[in-house]
Every structure is written in structure tokens, then in C-alpha cells.
Design an enzyme around this catalytic site. Structure first.
Site, PDB file in Angstrom:
ATOM      1  N   LEU A  61       0.809  -1.223   0.000  1.00 52.96           N
ATOM      2  CA  LEU A  61       0.000   0.000   0.000  1.00 52.96           C
ATOM      3  C   LEU A  61       0.841   1.271   0.000  1.00 52.96           C
ATOM      4  O   LEU A  61       0.307   2.373  -0.139  1.00 52.96           O
ATOM      5  CB  LEU A  61      -0.951   0.001   1.203  1.00 52.96           C
ATOM      6  N   LYS A  62       2.150   1.132   0.192  1.00 52.84           N
ATOM      7  CA  LYS A  62       3.088   2.262   0.080  1.00 52.84           C
ATOM      8  C   LYS A  62       2.634   3.484   0.886  1.00 52.84           C
ATOM      9  O   LYS A  62       2.510   4.593   0.352  1.00 52.84           O
ATOM     10  CB  LYS A  62       3.272   2.656  -1.383  1.00 52.84           C
ATOM     11  N   CYS A  63       2.408   3.307   2.163  1.00 53.63           N
ATOM     12  CA  CYS A  63       1.932   4.412   2.998  1.00 53.63           C
ATOM     13  C   CYS A  63       2.906   5.591   2.986  1.00 53.63           C
ATOM     14  O   CYS A  63       4.117   5.414   3.086  1.00 53.63           O
ATOM     15  CB  CYS A  63       1.728   3.934   4.426  1.00 53.63           C
ATOM     16  N   HIS A  64       2.368   6.782   2.867  1.00 46.42           N
ATOM     17  CA  HIS A  64       3.174   8.009   2.827  1.00 46.42           C
ATOM     18  C   HIS A  64       2.297   9.154   3.326  1.00 46.42           C
ATOM     19  O   HIS A  64       1.469   9.684   2.593  1.00 46.42           O
ATOM     20  CB  HIS A  64       3.651   8.276   1.398  1.00 46.42           C
ATOM     21  N   THR A  68       1.973  10.561  12.512  1.00 47.27           N
ATOM     22  CA  THR A  68       0.864  10.096  13.343  1.00 47.27           C
ATOM     23  C   THR A  68      -0.121   9.248  12.549  1.00 47.27           C
ATOM     24  O   THR A  68      -0.586   8.198  13.014  1.00 47.27           O
ATOM     25  CB  THR A  68       0.120  11.293  13.966  1.00 47.27           C
ATOM     26  N   THR A 123      10.121   1.707  -9.811  1.00 45.54           N
ATOM     27  CA  THR A 123      10.845   1.228 -10.991  1.00 45.54           C
ATOM     28  C   THR A 123      10.391   1.925 -12.270  1.00 45.54           C
ATOM     29  O   THR A 123      10.989   1.745 -13.321  1.00 45.54           O
ATOM     30  CB  THR A 123      10.685  -0.297 -11.154  1.00 45.54           C
ATOM     31  N   GLN A 194       7.584  -0.188 -16.759  1.00 49.96           N
ATOM     32  CA  GLN A 194       8.744  -0.147 -15.874  1.00 49.96           C
ATOM     33  C   GLN A 194       9.995   0.032 -16.717  1.00 49.96           C
ATOM     34  O   GLN A 194      10.153  -0.593 -17.761  1.00 49.96           O
ATOM     35  CB  GLN A 194       8.826  -1.430 -15.037  1.00 49.96           C
ATOM     36  N   GLY A 214       4.932  -9.846 -11.841  1.00 51.50           N
ATOM     37  CA  GLY A 214       3.525  -9.658 -12.151  1.00 51.50           C
ATOM     38  C   GLY A 214       3.135 -10.236 -13.488  1.00 51.50           C
ATOM     39  O   GLY A 214       2.809 -11.414 -13.610  1.00 51.50           O
ATOM     40  N   ARG A 215       3.172  -9.390 -14.517  1.00 49.23           N
ATOM     41  CA  ARG A 215       2.637  -9.765 -15.829  1.00 49.23           C
ATOM     42  C   ARG A 215       3.279 -11.009 -16.427  1.00 49.23           C
ATOM     43  O   ARG A 215       2.625 -11.748 -17.165  1.00 49.23           O
ATOM     44  CB  ARG A 215       2.802  -8.585 -16.792  1.00 49.23           C
TER      45      ARG A 215
END
Length: 239
Positions: A61-64, A68, A123, A194, A214-215
Site C-alpha cells: 500500500l506504500k503508505c506516505h 501520526t 521502478t 517499468q 507480475g505480468r
């Protein structure tokens, strides 16, 4: 994550598509990646079903966000029982430290905390894009290595990076630091969107910890054969 099999990126739009794909892999112990599209469509239920199928999960999910918010998000994610989660290293040291603290606070007693890794540069990012669009004059490789050092200083378990950057990262961090590498293609596959891609064999030679595919698997005519072919090249064994 030693001896980790290729992580399959489940880049599908629905649970139905996902399960139809996974039904082909009877008897295989899979490590899969669930990204934003699938998780936002299906929610935590998709994780529960995958775990019932015996899958290990990388929740991508690449939280950014502010520290807090990331702390609270990771505290919730820790209860999902996944093996691996990530944040963006660009969020800074305090945010990464807060992410780790959230995971530790949210992991149920007696369970292992999910491994936490930081995305260095996507990428799809090129040196030209970094300089012209993001106005970052520091060379791409230098930013990746710097983010990796920062992630290790923050207590994280590793980073997401390109295969081409792994050996440079290992000159700057400890040997047990994880390098998880997307952008994996077989030599005869298309690169698609990519730009920093590599083969499974090249990834093995560069000493990376895990590859994400993936693909090359999900869009193959025979996904199981493609998965096994990639696995053999990754492990350095004959098919």
C-alpha cells in the site's frame, strides 16, 4: 526471507479474477502481493481468503503521510496477519520510525510482526524524470542508497529497489537488510511501464532477497509453467 519464492503480484481488479487465477496453482505454497487496486476494491476480506488458501502476503500500500497517520494505519495493518508491508522512504525518518512503532503496537501477542520495508524509487522512475519533473538533482542511484541507509537507521527491515541498485545498497547497509525487487521480467518479455527491469537470474546474481513478478506470470498463457520457469531461474536450478 531467505529462500523466498517469487512473489506473485496479484494485479487484478476483483476477487473473482484473483481466485480464478489462483485456482490453477493447486498444491503450491505461494507468496503473493496485494496492491492498492485489489485491496481498495475488496478490503481485508481478500487477505483472509488468501490466508485460508495458505498464501503468504505482501500488502503493498506504500503508505506516505504524516507520522501520526502512518502510525495509526500500520497499527491497524498489523492485525491482518500479513508477512510484509511497506511505506515510502520519501516520508522521512520520523515517519518510518512511526510506521515501525505502529506495527509493533498492533501486532497481536504471540505473533510475529510483519516485516517493514521502504520504497526507495519506483521502478517507473527514470533519472530524467527525477531531475526534470521532481526537481531532484541528486543522481537516482545516490537517492536510492541514501533512502536505504535512512530506512536501516529507522529500524526497518529492508527496502524496495531495482535489482540494478541492490549491490550498491549492500555496500552501505548490513548484509541482513532486505532488498525486495519488482521490475522482474524474463528475457523475452515486454518491459511495459517499468524502465529499470531485470531477469530472475540477474537478480539472483546481484544477491537480492526477493523478487516480485507480475505480468510475466499473470498474463502468461500458462501461468503455472511461467511461475515454475521463473522460480527455477531465480533459484539457479534446472527446470
Amino acid at each position: 526471507m531467505n529462500n523466498t519464492p517469487p512473489i506473485i503480484a496479484l494485479d487484478f481488479a476483483s476477487a473473482q479474477e484473483t481466485y480464478a487465477f489462483l485456482d490453477r496453482f493447486q498444491g503450491e505454497e505461494l507468496f503473493v502481493k496485494v496492491g492498492m487496486e485489489l485491496f481498495y476494491q475488496e478490503g481485508p476480506a481478500i487477505l483472509e481468503n488468501l490466508q485460508e488458501r495458505g498464501c503468504r502476503i505482501f500488502l503493498d500500500l506504500k503508505c506516505h503521510d504524516i507520522p501520526t497517520t502512518v502510525y495509526k494505519a500500520m497499527k491497524r495493518l498489523a492485525g491482518f496477519g500479513v508477512s510484509l508491508v511497506n511505506v515510502h522512504a520519501a516520508g522521512g525518518k520520523q515517519m518510518m520510525e512511526s510506521a515501525l512503532e505502529g506495527l509493533e503496537a498492533g501486532t497481536p501477542a504471540g505473533q510475529k510482526r510483519p516485516s517493514l520495508i521502504a520504497v526507495t524509487q519506483l521502478t517507473s522512475t527514470s533519472s530524467e524524470m527525477l531531475q526534470r519533473e521532481l526537481l531532484i538533482e541528486t543522481p537516482l542511484l545516490d537517492t536510492v542508497v541514501h533512502y536505504s541507509r535512512l530506512a536501516e537507521e529507522s529500524g526497518l527491515d529492508g527496502v524496495v529497489c531495482s535489482v540494478h541498485e541492490a549491490e550498491h545498497i549492500y555496500r552501505a547497509v548490513s548484509v541482513d537488510f532486505l532488498t525486495v525487487t519488482p521490475g522482474i521480467r524474463m528475457a523475452d518479455d515486454k518491459n511495459n511501464d517499468q524502465v529499470r527491469v531485470a531477469t530472475p537470474g540477474y537478480a539472483r546474481e546481484k544477491g537480492v532477497s526477493a523478487i516480485v513478478v507480475g505480468r510475466s506470470i499473470t498474463q502468461a498463457e500458462d501461468p503455472v509453467s511461467a511461475y515454475r520457469r521463473i522460480g527455477h531461474e531465480w533459484e539457479g536450478t534446472k527446470a
